[in-house]
Design a protein around this motif. Structure first.
Motif, PDB file in Angstrom:
ATOM      1  N   GLU A  38      -3.684   0.006  14.143  1.00  0.00           N
ATOM      2  CA  GLU A  38      -3.164   0.215  15.487  1.00  0.00           C
ATOM      3  C   GLU A  38      -2.266  -0.915  15.975  1.00  0.00           C
ATOM      4  O   GLU A  38      -1.701  -0.822  17.045  1.00  0.00           O
ATOM      5  N   SER A  39      -2.129  -1.965  15.185  1.00  0.00           N
ATOM      6  CA  SER A  39      -1.271  -3.076  15.616  1.00  0.00           C
ATOM      7  C   SER A  39       0.200  -2.704  15.446  1.00  0.00           C
ATOM      8  O   SER A  39       0.582  -1.984  14.527  1.00  0.00           O
ATOM      9  N   ASP A  40       1.022  -3.224  16.333  1.00  0.00           N
ATOM     10  CA  ASP A  40       2.463  -2.962  16.267  1.00  0.00           C
ATOM     11  C   ASP A  40       3.080  -3.542  14.995  1.00  0.00           C
ATOM     12  O   ASP A  40       3.976  -2.938  14.401  1.00  0.00           O
ATOM     13  N   ALA A  41       2.614  -4.708  14.563  1.00  0.00           N
ATOM     14  CA  ALA A  41       3.158  -5.323  13.351  1.00  0.00           C
ATOM     15  C   ALA A  41       2.907  -4.423  12.141  1.00  0.00           C
ATOM     16  O   ALA A  41       3.801  -4.224  11.312  1.00  0.00           O
ATOM     17  N   TYR A  42       1.723  -3.871  12.025  1.00  0.00           N
ATOM     18  CA  TYR A  42       1.369  -2.978  10.920  1.00  0.00           C
ATOM     19  C   TYR A  42       2.240  -1.725  10.959  1.00  0.00           C
ATOM     20  O   TYR A  42       2.824  -1.329   9.945  1.00  0.00           O
ATOM     21  N   LYS A  43       2.321  -1.106  12.124  1.00  0.00           N
ATOM     22  CA  LYS A  43       3.108   0.128  12.261  1.00  0.00           C
ATOM     23  C   LYS A  43       4.585  -0.109  11.958  1.00  0.00           C
ATOM     24  O   LYS A  43       5.222   0.689  11.271  1.00  0.00           O
ATOM     25  N   ASN A  44       5.126  -1.201  12.484  1.00  0.00           N
ATOM     26  CA  ASN A  44       6.537  -1.488  12.272  1.00  0.00           C
ATOM     27  C   ASN A  44       6.838  -1.823  10.815  1.00  0.00           C
ATOM     28  O   ASN A  44       7.874  -1.414  10.283  1.00  0.00           O
ATOM     29  N   ALA A  45       5.964  -2.565  10.169  1.00  0.00           N
ATOM     30  CA  ALA A  45       6.159  -2.891   8.756  1.00  0.00           C
ATOM     31  C   ALA A  45       6.111  -1.625   7.905  1.00  0.00           C
ATOM     32  O   ALA A  45       6.942  -1.428   7.007  1.00  0.00           O
ATOM     33  N   LEU A  46       5.168  -0.752   8.181  1.00  0.00           N
ATOM     34  CA  LEU A  46       5.069   0.506   7.442  1.00  0.00           C
ATOM     35  C   LEU A  46       6.304   1.373   7.694  1.00  0.00           C
ATOM     36  O   LEU A  46       6.829   2.008   6.769  1.00  0.00           O
ATOM     37  N   ASN A  47       6.790   1.378   8.912  1.00  0.00           N
ATOM     38  CA  ASN A  47       8.001   2.116   9.251  1.00  0.00           C
ATOM     39  C   ASN A  47       9.194   1.594   8.454  1.00  0.00           C
ATOM     40  O   ASN A  47      10.016   2.364   7.952  1.00  0.00           O
ATOM     41  N   LYS A  48       9.292   0.262   8.338  1.00  0.00           N
ATOM     42  CA  LYS A  48      10.406  -0.337   7.586  1.00  0.00           C
ATOM     43  C   LYS A  48      10.387   0.087   6.122  1.00  0.00           C
ATOM     44  O   LYS A  48      11.423   0.433   5.563  1.00  0.00           O
ATOM     45  N   VAL A  49       9.225   0.060   5.504  1.00  0.00           N
ATOM     46  CA  VAL A  49       9.157   0.418   4.084  1.00  0.00           C
ATOM     47  C   VAL A  49       9.381   1.916   3.886  1.00  0.00           C
ATOM     48  O   VAL A  49       9.986   2.334   2.897  1.00  0.00           O
ATOM     49  N   GLN A  50       8.921   2.736   4.818  1.00  0.00           N
ATOM     50  CA  GLN A  50       9.113   4.184   4.702  1.00  0.00           C
ATOM     51  C   GLN A  50      10.572   4.591   4.865  1.00  0.00           C
ATOM     52  O   GLN A  50      10.956   5.674   4.438  1.00  0.00           O
ATOM     53  N   ASN A  51      11.380   3.747   5.468  1.00  0.00           N
ATOM     54  CA  ASN A  51      12.797   4.045   5.678  1.00  0.00           C
ATOM     55  C   ASN A  51      13.731   3.193   4.822  1.00  0.00           C
ATOM     56  O   ASN A  51      14.935   3.231   5.021  1.00  0.00           O
ATOM     57  N   ASN A  52      13.183   2.459   3.880  1.00  0.00           N
ATOM     58  CA  ASN A  52      14.004   1.616   3.016  1.00  0.00           C
ATOM     59  C   ASN A  52      14.389   2.391   1.756  1.00  0.00           C
ATOM     60  O   ASN A  52      13.509   2.828   1.009  1.00  0.00           O
ATOM     61  N   PRO A  53      15.701   2.572   1.499  1.00  0.00           N
ATOM     62  CA  PRO A  53      16.146   3.356   0.334  1.00  0.00           C
ATOM     63  C   PRO A  53      15.658   2.795  -1.003  1.00  0.00           C
ATOM     64  O   PRO A  53      15.297   3.562  -1.893  1.00  0.00           O
ATOM     65  N   ASN A  54      15.631   1.469  -1.151  1.00  0.00           N
ATOM     66  CA  ASN A  54      15.164   0.878  -2.408  1.00  0.00           C
ATOM     67  C   ASN A  54      13.684   1.169  -2.650  1.00  0.00           C
ATOM     68  O   ASN A  54      13.280   1.487  -3.768  1.00  0.00           O
ATOM     69  N   ALA A  55      12.885   1.042  -1.618  1.00  0.00           N
ATOM     70  CA  ALA A  55      11.455   1.320  -1.746  1.00  0.00           C
ATOM     71  C   ALA A  55      11.220   2.801  -2.029  1.00  0.00           C
ATOM     72  O   ALA A  55      10.378   3.145  -2.865  1.00  0.00           O
ATOM     73  N   ILE A  56      11.968   3.666  -1.366  1.00  0.00           N
ATOM     74  CA  ILE A  56      11.830   5.112  -1.601  1.00  0.00           C
ATOM     75  C   ILE A  56      12.213   5.448  -3.035  1.00  0.00           C
ATOM     76  O   ILE A  56      11.546   6.251  -3.694  1.00  0.00           O
ATOM     77  N   GLU A  57      13.264   4.812  -3.543  1.00  0.00           N
ATOM     78  CA  GLU A  57      13.704   5.061  -4.919  1.00  0.00           C
ATOM     79  C   GLU A  57      12.624   4.664  -5.929  1.00  0.00           C
ATOM     80  O   GLU A  57      12.375   5.381  -6.898  1.00  0.00           O
ATOM     81  N   LYS A  58      11.962   3.532  -5.711  1.00  0.00           N
ATOM     82  CA  LYS A  58      10.955   3.032  -6.653  1.00  0.00           C
ATOM     83  C   LYS A  58       9.592   3.704  -6.497  1.00  0.00           C
ATOM     84  O   LYS A  58       8.917   3.961  -7.484  1.00  0.00           O
ATOM     85  N   LEU A  59       9.192   3.984  -5.253  1.00  0.00           N
ATOM     86  CA  LEU A  59       7.860   4.530  -5.003  1.00  0.00           C
ATOM     87  C   LEU A  59       7.851   6.048  -4.818  1.00  0.00           C
ATOM     88  O   LEU A  59       6.825   6.681  -5.039  1.00  0.00           O
ATOM     89  N   GLY A  60       8.957   6.624  -4.402  1.00  0.00           N
ATOM     90  CA  GLY A  60       9.002   8.052  -4.115  1.00  0.00           C
ATOM     91  C   GLY A  60       8.578   8.334  -2.687  1.00  0.00           C
ATOM     92  O   GLY A  60       8.097   7.466  -1.966  1.00  0.00           O
ATOM     93  N   LYS A  61       8.788   9.592  -2.284  1.00  0.00           N
ATOM     94  CA  LYS A  61       8.426  10.009  -0.929  1.00  0.00           C
ATOM     95  C   LYS A  61       7.203  10.901  -0.989  1.00  0.00           C
ATOM     96  O   LYS A  61       7.053  11.638  -1.951  1.00  0.00           O
ATOM     97  N   PRO A  62       6.367  10.912  -0.027  1.00  0.00           N
ATOM     98  CA  PRO A  62       6.288  10.034   1.142  1.00  0.00           C
ATOM     99  C   PRO A  62       5.594   8.724   0.774  1.00  0.00           C
ATOM    100  O   PRO A  62       4.726   8.692  -0.095  1.00  0.00           O
ATOM    101  N   ILE A  63       5.956   7.659   1.428  1.00  0.00           N
ATOM    102  CA  ILE A  63       5.273   6.381   1.257  1.00  0.00           C
ATOM    103  C   ILE A  63       4.192   6.306   2.326  1.00  0.00           C
ATOM    104  O   ILE A  63       4.459   6.463   3.509  1.00  0.00           O
ATOM    105  N   GLU A  64       2.969   6.085   1.867  1.00  0.00           N
ATOM    106  CA  GLU A  64       1.829   6.024   2.790  1.00  0.00           C
ATOM    107  C   GLU A  64       0.860   4.945   2.334  1.00  0.00           C
ATOM    108  O   GLU A  64       0.970   4.425   1.217  1.00  0.00           O
ATOM    109  N   THR A  65      -0.102   4.625   3.178  1.00  0.00           N
ATOM    110  CA  THR A  65      -1.075   3.601   2.833  1.00  0.00           C
ATOM    111  C   THR A  65      -2.006   4.127   1.745  1.00  0.00           C
ATOM    112  O   THR A  65      -2.208   5.327   1.606  1.00  0.00           O
TER     113      THR A  65
END
Length: 153
Positions: A50-77
């Motif tokens: 529920e922390s803003d830092a956690y949510k924002n960090a997860l949002n950044k990785v879910q919208n990063n093209p390099n991370a999506i390319e390596k991990l695939g979609k959807p990126i989740e915990t």
């Protein structure tokens, strides 16, 4: 004829019931202890998620093209985050390791941030387990994310 006037001694409650009371009492104590530990576990997990830092960090990785390319979609915990978050009013700090997964693989999101009104990431990267590479999420977007930025799911 023998007339017997012997007294019948009644057993005490403990003497009659100890065989079921002792195991039941021990199991009750173990169950209570287990619920206590589970409550702590889920309370800490909820606090992180529920922390803003956690949510924002997860949002950044879910919208990063390099991370999506390596991990695939959807990126989740993918499990429980570890580390710490400390806030006091409008100030705070955060140092988290968040296990994540996508359709192609798993990784760990590393978050180091400070809060002075808004969260500012000092370090934000994803370690990809399969390729053993690290993607710096701040290199492609050096702008700090504030708690008021929209978070997509």
């Amino acid at each position: 004829m023998d007339d017997s006037n012997e007294l019948v001694v009644k057993k005490s409650w403990w003497d009659r019931n100890w065989k079921w009371f002792v195991p039941t009492g021990c199991l009750s104590i173990l169950a209570f202890f287990g619920l206590f530990i589970a409550g702590i576990f889920f309370g800490i997990t909820y606090m992180f998620e529920e922390s803003d830092a956690y949510k924002n960090a997860l949002n950044k990785v879910q919208n990063n093209p390099n991370a999506i390319e390596k991990l695939g979609k959807p990126i989740e915990t993918d499990g429980m985050a570890s580390g710490n978050i400390h806030t006091s009013g409008e100030a705070g700090n955060c140092d988290l390791q968040i296990p994540i997964k996508g359709s192609k693989g798993k990784g760990t999101l590393f978050v180091v941030a400070t809060k002075r009104g808004k969260w500012k990431f000092e370090h934000l990267s994803v370690y990809i387990e399969k390729t053993e590479e690290e993607i710096d999420l701040l290199a492609s977007d050096p702008q700090p994310i504030s708690a008021t930025d929209s978070i997509t799911e």
